[in-house]
Design an enzyme around this catalytic site. Structure first.
Site, short mmCIF file in Angstrom:
data_model
loop_
_atom_site.label_atom_id
_atom_site.label_comp_id
_atom_site.label_asym_id
_atom_site.label_seq_id
_atom_site.Cartn_x
_atom_site.Cartn_y
_atom_site.Cartn_z
N LYS A 145 35.19 51.37 31.66
CA LYS A 145 36.15 50.74 32.63
C LYS A 145 35.43 51.13 34.17
CE LYS A 145 40.43 49.24 33.47
NZ LYS A 145 41.38 48.53 32.43
N ASP A 150 41.32 43.99 36.20
CA ASP A 150 42.30 44.85 36.11
C ASP A 150 43.25 45.06 37.48
OD1 ASP A 150 43.28 47.36 34.21
OD2 ASP A 150 43.49 48.30 36.26
P1 NDP Z 1 47.70 43.28 39.00
O1 NDP Z 1 46.95 43.58 40.04
O2 NDP Z 1 47.64 41.75 39.14
O3 NDP Z 1 49.25 43.69 39.60
C1 NDP Z 1 49.77 44.86 39.46
C2 NDP Z 1 51.07 45.03 39.49
O4 NDP Z 1 51.47 46.52 39.53
C3 NDP Z 1 51.54 44.57 40.91
O5 NDP Z 1 52.72 44.09 41.03
C4 NDP Z 1 51.43 45.62 41.78
O6 NDP Z 1 52.28 45.85 43.00
C5 NDP Z 1 51.95 46.84 40.81
N1 NDP Z 1 51.54 48.17 41.30
C6 NDP Z 1 50.35 48.38 41.36
N2 NDP Z 1 50.22 49.71 41.32
C7 NDP Z 1 51.41 50.43 41.78
C8 NDP Z 1 52.01 51.55 42.06
N3 NDP Z 1 51.27 52.62 42.31
N4 NDP Z 1 53.20 51.58 42.06
C9 NDP Z 1 54.11 50.41 41.76
N5 NDP Z 1 53.59 49.28 41.61
C10 NDP Z 1 52.09 49.26 41.50
O7 NDP Z 1 47.24 44.04 37.79
P2 NDP Z 1 47.55 43.41 36.30
O8 NDP Z 1 49.03 42.89 36.08
O9 NDP Z 1 46.46 43.05 35.85
O10 NDP Z 1 47.71 45.13 35.88
C11 NDP Z 1 49.00 45.85 35.50
C12 NDP Z 1 48.77 46.87 34.59
O11 NDP Z 1 48.40 46.28 33.20
C13 NDP Z 1 47.75 47.91 34.74
O12 NDP Z 1 48.07 49.08 34.30
C14 NDP Z 1 46.37 47.35 34.08
O13 NDP Z 1 45.57 48.50 33.73
C15 NDP Z 1 46.97 47.05 32.99
N6 NDP Z 1 46.40 46.14 31.80
C16 NDP Z 1 45.88 44.86 32.52
C17 NDP Z 1 45.09 43.97 31.81
C18 NDP Z 1 44.66 42.47 32.33
O14 NDP Z 1 44.25 41.95 31.59
N7 NDP Z 1 44.95 42.48 33.65
C19 NDP Z 1 44.85 44.40 30.29
C20 NDP Z 1 45.37 45.52 29.99
C21 NDP Z 1 46.32 46.28 30.68
P3 NDP Z 1 51.60 45.70 44.44
O15 NDP Z 1 51.12 44.39 44.63
O16 NDP Z 1 52.57 46.09 45.44
O17 NDP Z 1 50.43 46.82 44.42
#
Ligand code: NDP
Length: 447
Positions: free
Chosen positions: A126, A166
């Site tokens: 990571k 991510d």
């Molecule tokens: P994105 O950046 O596309 O979206 C993240 C989302 O989560 C946004 O809506 C963001 O809001 C919100 N968010 C982030 N940090 C916080 C916080 N501290 N408190 C509240 N809301 C928060 O990321 P992904 O959708 O790709 O990833 C989401 C999760 O899924 C993560 O945990 C990631 O590790 C996991 N994941 C992702 C994969 C992938 O293929 N993308 C694979 C496996 C796991 P805001 O815009 O306001 O920050």
């Protein structure tokens, strides 16, 4: 047994005391895997878990870049190469101001188990940076990504380490990172996954984590002769994982009630249907707006500032935003509101106490390392297509994704079924993930 676990954890705490998220991830694994090790002579006394909690390599580097006003900015870049026993390091890059060694070590550690569960030959890693993409222009994003890759390129490669996206790293960022890697190495290889479709990306990769999570929830519900159809579903986040989890819930006949971002959540009593979801995708992916702007087009919905959506009554909850976003109190509220299934799209979104509450109530609960593995699995399929210089159809990739999620569900059930028949998916995922990596490490000797 308690003694074995505690003395192991004491050692890990002593070495990593200032890394709470990493310790949280290790504790969860140790509590389920150590009892298994103790019962199996081939693993006992070999310090395998102690070897697994130590990254094979942790790279930290300076990223200097120039913003639009001509100011020089300095960020910190990282890559944690955790374990390569079963394949090249594989895992995403996160760009978020909260990124530090603890967060990335927890994510890399989880990734080792997750990648093992996919049945594909991928080790765990990571990386990322404390860079905040919010509010930056496309040019700033490009300059940052180029600066980041101008150092990272030394440590990665299609047979060494293959990063992906991510939080904060989507197709736009992967494009800029890939462009710089290609320039520096003068080669077009599958060194990153999540690429655009015209330059090596796989169909279904953007959808895979969210879709896979819902396929996993569906598998869990099937064990109770139930289905997503007709269920009310509460989702957190509005990024990549949340968007495609919502899309799949709708396709399977469920009703999506909420989405969120770090400023709060929206609740739409009428349901977020396909048209409304298309609006959210445009808002978040193209306009890069905030979820509260949903109300400007759908004034019947509510925006609840500064809160997570777990207080809303639902059958199924899909936490898809970030770590530790669902606490014990939230778990108890979900349970008292009748929630029967929680499937994690994010990594470690539920705290240890929240998971304990779900287990105590014996509801269906899937940890992210099992239920969100569809993303990295499809990245594995992208790597295969890149190596073969070939492209599978959307349907072919989706079917492979479904099969992989079904296999993961089967492995979790095999290792996680308690005497009373309850499936502890946390235990199942940890042990099934551990066995494959541990066997490879034993075969390769002490390296
Ligand atoms: P994105 O950046 O596309 O979206 C993240 C989302 O989560 C946004 O809506 C963001 O809001 C919100 N968010 C982030 N940090 C916080 C916080 N501290 N408190 C509240 N809301 C928060 O990321 P992904 O959708 O790709 O990833 C989401 C999760 O899924 C993560 O945990 C990631 O590790 C996991 N994941 C992702 C994969 C992938 O293929 N993308 C694979 C496996 C796991 P805001 O815009 O306001 O920050």
């Amino acid at each position: 047994m308690k003694q074995n676990i505690e003395s192991f954890l004491d050692l890990v705490r002593e070495r990593n005391g200032h890394e709470p998220e990493f310790l949280q991830a290790v504790e969860e694994v140790a509590e389920t895997v150590i009892p298994y090790i103790v019962k199996h002579d081939i693993y006992y006394g070999k310090n395998i878990l102690l070897r697994m909690v130590e990254p094979e390599r942790l790279i930290s580097f300076r990223v200097s870049w120039v913003d639009d006003s001509g100011e020089i900015q300095v960020n910190r870049g990282y890559r944690v190469q955790m374990n390569s026993a079963i394949g090249p390091y594989k895992g995403g890059l996160r760009f978020h101001p909260t990124v530090n060694a603890s967060i990335l070590k927890f994510l890399a550690f989880e990734q080792v188990f997750k990648n093992s569960l996919t049945t594909l030959p991928m080790g765990g890693g990571k990386g990322g940076s404390d860079f905040d993409p919010k509010g930056k222009s496309d040019n700033e994003i490009m300059r940052f990504c180029h600066a980041f890759m101008s150092e990272l390129f030394r440590y990665i490669g299609p047979n060494t380490d293959v990063p992906a996206g991510d939080i904060g790293v989507g197709t736009r960022e992967i494009g800029f990172l890939f462009g710089m890697y290609k320039k520096l190495k003068n080669e077009f290889t599958g060194v990153l996954t999540g690429k655009g479709l015209t330059w090596g990306g796989s169909l279904i990769r953007p959808e895979a984590t969210g879709y896979g999570n819902v396929y996993f929830a569906q598998k869990m519900l099937e064990t109770k002769n139930d289905t997503i159809k007709g269920k009310s579903v509460v989702i957190s986040g509005s990024g990549n994982v949340a968007q495609y989890a919502a899309e799949k819930v709708l396709q399977l006949g469920g009703k999506v009630l909420t989405l969120s971002d770090s400023s709060g959540y929206i609740f739409d009593e009428d349901g977020i249907d396909a048209d409304k979801l298309a609006f959210v995708m445009d808002l978040k992916n193209v306009k890069r707006g905030r979820i509260s702007e949903y109300l400007e087009s759908y004034p019947n919905a509510k925006f609840i500032k500064g809160k997570t959506p777990w207080g809303e009554k639902c059958d199924v909850a899909l936490p898809c935003a970030t770590q530790n976003e669902l606490q014990e109190e939230d778990a108890n509220t979900l349970l008292s509101n009748g929630c029967i299934c929680v499937s994690e799209g994010a990594n470690m979104p539920s705290t240890k106490e929240a998971i304990a509450a779900f287990h105590k109530a014996k509801i269906l609960f899937a940890p992210g390392k099992a239920s969100n593995a569809g993303g990295v699995a499809t990245s594995g399929l992208e790597m295969t297509q890149n190596s073969l210089r070939f492209k599978w159809s959307r349907e072919e990739v989706d079917n492979k994704l479904k099969d992989i999620m079904s296999d993961i569900h089967k492995s979790c059930s095999e290792y996680g079924t308690d005497d009373d028949g309850y499936v502890d998916y946390v235990k199942g995922a940890n042990i099934a993930g551990f066995v494959k990596v541990a066997d490879a490490m034993l075969a390769q000797g002490i390296v």
